[in-house]
Design an enzyme around this catalytic site. Structure first.
Site, PDB file in Angstrom:
ATOM      1  N   LYS A  59       2.257  32.508  10.226  1.00  0.00           N
ATOM      2  CA  LYS A  59       2.529  31.458  10.458  1.00  0.00           C
ATOM      3  C   LYS A  59       2.795  30.943  12.049  1.00  0.00           C
ATOM      4  O   LYS A  59       2.339  29.892  13.213  1.00  0.00           O
ATOM      5  CB  LYS A  59       3.637  30.575   9.719  1.00  0.00           C
ATOM      6  CG  LYS A  59       3.639  30.907   8.555  1.00  0.00           C
ATOM      7  CD  LYS A  59       4.458  29.460   7.637  1.00  0.00           C
ATOM      8  CE  LYS A  59       5.651  30.256   7.617  1.00  0.00           C
ATOM      9  NZ  LYS A  59       6.478  31.785   7.928  1.00  0.00           N
ATOM     10  N   ARG A  90      11.643  25.470   3.041  1.00  0.00           N
ATOM     11  CA  ARG A  90      11.369  26.635   1.932  1.00  0.00           C
ATOM     12  C   ARG A  90      11.295  26.530   1.005  1.00  0.00           C
ATOM     13  O   ARG A  90      12.031  27.400   0.176  1.00  0.00           O
ATOM     14  CB  ARG A  90      12.490  27.298   2.731  1.00  0.00           C
ATOM     15  CG  ARG A  90      12.491  28.294   4.258  1.00  0.00           C
ATOM     16  CD  ARG A  90      11.269  29.544   4.684  1.00  0.00           C
ATOM     17  NE  ARG A  90      12.313  30.523   5.261  1.00  0.00           N
ATOM     18  CZ  ARG A  90      11.750  30.375   6.579  1.00  0.00           C
ATOM     19  NH1 ARG A  90      11.449  29.484   7.316  1.00  0.00           N
ATOM     20  NH2 ARG A  90      12.287  31.973   6.598  1.00  0.00           N
ATOM     21  N   ARG A 131       5.951  43.813  13.757  1.00  0.00           N
ATOM     22  CA  ARG A 131       6.997  42.474  14.999  1.00  0.00           C
ATOM     23  C   ARG A 131       8.686  43.730  14.846  1.00  0.00           C
ATOM     24  O   ARG A 131       8.993  43.263  15.997  1.00  0.00           O
ATOM     25  CB  ARG A 131       6.349  41.767  13.866  1.00  0.00           C
ATOM     26  CG  ARG A 131       7.704  41.443  14.956  1.00  0.00           C
ATOM     27  CD  ARG A 131       7.575  39.111  14.208  1.00  0.00           C
ATOM     28  NE  ARG A 131       8.230  39.243  12.906  1.00  0.00           N
ATOM     29  CZ  ARG A 131       8.173  38.103  12.349  1.00  0.00           C
ATOM     30  NH1 ARG A 131       7.266  37.543  12.574  1.00  0.00           N
ATOM     31  NH2 ARG A 131       9.041  38.567  11.200  1.00  0.00           N
ATOM     32  N   ARG A 136      13.472  42.022  16.149  1.00  0.00           N
ATOM     33  CA  ARG A 136      14.538  41.111  15.265  1.00  0.00           C
ATOM     34  C   ARG A 136      15.586  41.747  14.915  1.00  0.00           C
ATOM     35  O   ARG A 136      14.852  42.678  13.539  1.00  0.00           O
ATOM     36  CB  ARG A 136      13.037  40.221  14.695  1.00  0.00           C
ATOM     37  CG  ARG A 136      12.912  38.535  15.151  1.00  0.00           C
ATOM     38  CD  ARG A 136      12.061  37.684  14.359  1.00  0.00           C
ATOM     39  NE  ARG A 136      12.309  37.105  12.975  1.00  0.00           N
ATOM     40  CZ  ARG A 136      11.674  36.869  12.687  1.00  0.00           C
ATOM     41  NH1 ARG A 136      11.197  36.347  12.901  1.00  0.00           N
ATOM     42  NH2 ARG A 136      12.132  36.412  11.159  1.00  0.00           N
ATOM     43  N   ARG A 157      13.295  38.518   2.502  1.00  0.00           N
ATOM     44  CA  ARG A 157      12.744  37.975   2.857  1.00  0.00           C
ATOM     45  C   ARG A 157      11.691  37.651   1.554  1.00  0.00           C
ATOM     46  O   ARG A 157      11.883  36.219   1.383  1.00  0.00           O
ATOM     47  CB  ARG A 157      12.427  37.729   4.354  1.00  0.00           C
ATOM     48  CG  ARG A 157      14.192  37.525   4.927  1.00  0.00           C
ATOM     49  CD  ARG A 157      13.677  38.030   6.511  1.00  0.00           C
ATOM     50  NE  ARG A 157      12.887  37.174   7.261  1.00  0.00           N
ATOM     51  CZ  ARG A 157      11.732  37.572   7.322  1.00  0.00           C
ATOM     52  NH1 ARG A 157      11.754  39.065   8.601  1.00  0.00           N
ATOM     53  NH2 ARG A 157      10.942  37.280   8.793  1.00  0.00           N
TER      54      ARG A 157
END
Ligand code: AMP
Length: 194
Positions: free
Chosen positions: A13, A88, A127, A133, A144
């Site tokens: 996204k 969300r 990632r 992160r 998540r």
């Protein structure tokens, strides 16, 4: 053009929204990016939400809506927007509807990027290595994904019921997925001008 981009964490996204911003010349608005900035800058909001974000849970709706409303009120959204990471859950979808009706700029297209869970977990691991992160650890990623399934997946149905949803397969290259999304947006524009 006013677009909501939907998809699980790691579906691409954010990457697609950034490319669409360049192609369409409308701002990419990501609540995750805005929240990460608040945490980095150690603003009062940032200090309140750091632990929540690090666990992979959702920041409370009232704080999120406040942040979004402030961003939506900026002049650059007059040309449109690409929303990434909001709404969300169903309550946020309703709040967004009310806010955008009030501003006279309702959502025109909701595009869901569809990628299977195994692919998403592999992408997030990559990632994590590249960007570091703090919410990309395996345990947090699992949470998540759970939050996405339980709270965010119903938002897809919400837009489907309004006749605004298109799903695109997110497993191709970045450019291939971008082209799929652009063709959906072109089609939507053509339909609206009929
Ligand atoms: P993202 O970059 O969109 O994956 O968001 C990273 C984190 O920011 C999420 O796991 C949540 O903790 C928080 N967040 C981002 N957008 C929202 C939202 N719309 N509602 C609640 N929390 C959010």
């Amino acid at each position: 053009m006013r677009i909501v981009l939907l998809g699980a964490p790691g579906s691409g996204k954010g990457t697609q929204a950034a490319l669409l911003e360049q192609r369409l010349g409308v701002p990419h608005i990501s609540t995750g990016v805005l929240f990460r900035k608040a945490v980095k800058d150690q603003t009062p909001l940032g200090q309140r939400i750091k632990t929540i974000m690090d666990s992979g849970d959702l920041v409370p709706d009232d704080l999120t809506l406040e942040l979004l409303e402030e961003r939506m009120n900026r002049d650059d959204t007059k040309s449109g927007f690409i929303l990434d990471g909001y709404p969300r859950n169903l309550a946020q979808a309703e709040s967004l509807n009310i806010l955008l009706e009030k501003l006279g700029m309702p959502v025109q297209e909701a595009v869901q990027i569809d990628v299977d869970t195994e692919e998403v977990v592999a992408r997030i691991a990559k990632r994590a290595a590249e960007e570091g992160r703090s919410d990309d650890t395996e345990e947090v990623v699992r949470n998540r994904m759970r939050v996405y399934q339980e709270q965010t997946a119903p938002v897809v149905d919400y837009y489907a019921e309004q006749g605004l949803l298109t799903q695109v397969l997110g497993t191709g290259t970045i450019e291939e997925v971008l082209q799929l999304i652009l063709s959906v947006l072109d089609q939507g524009e053509a339909d609206r001008s009929d």
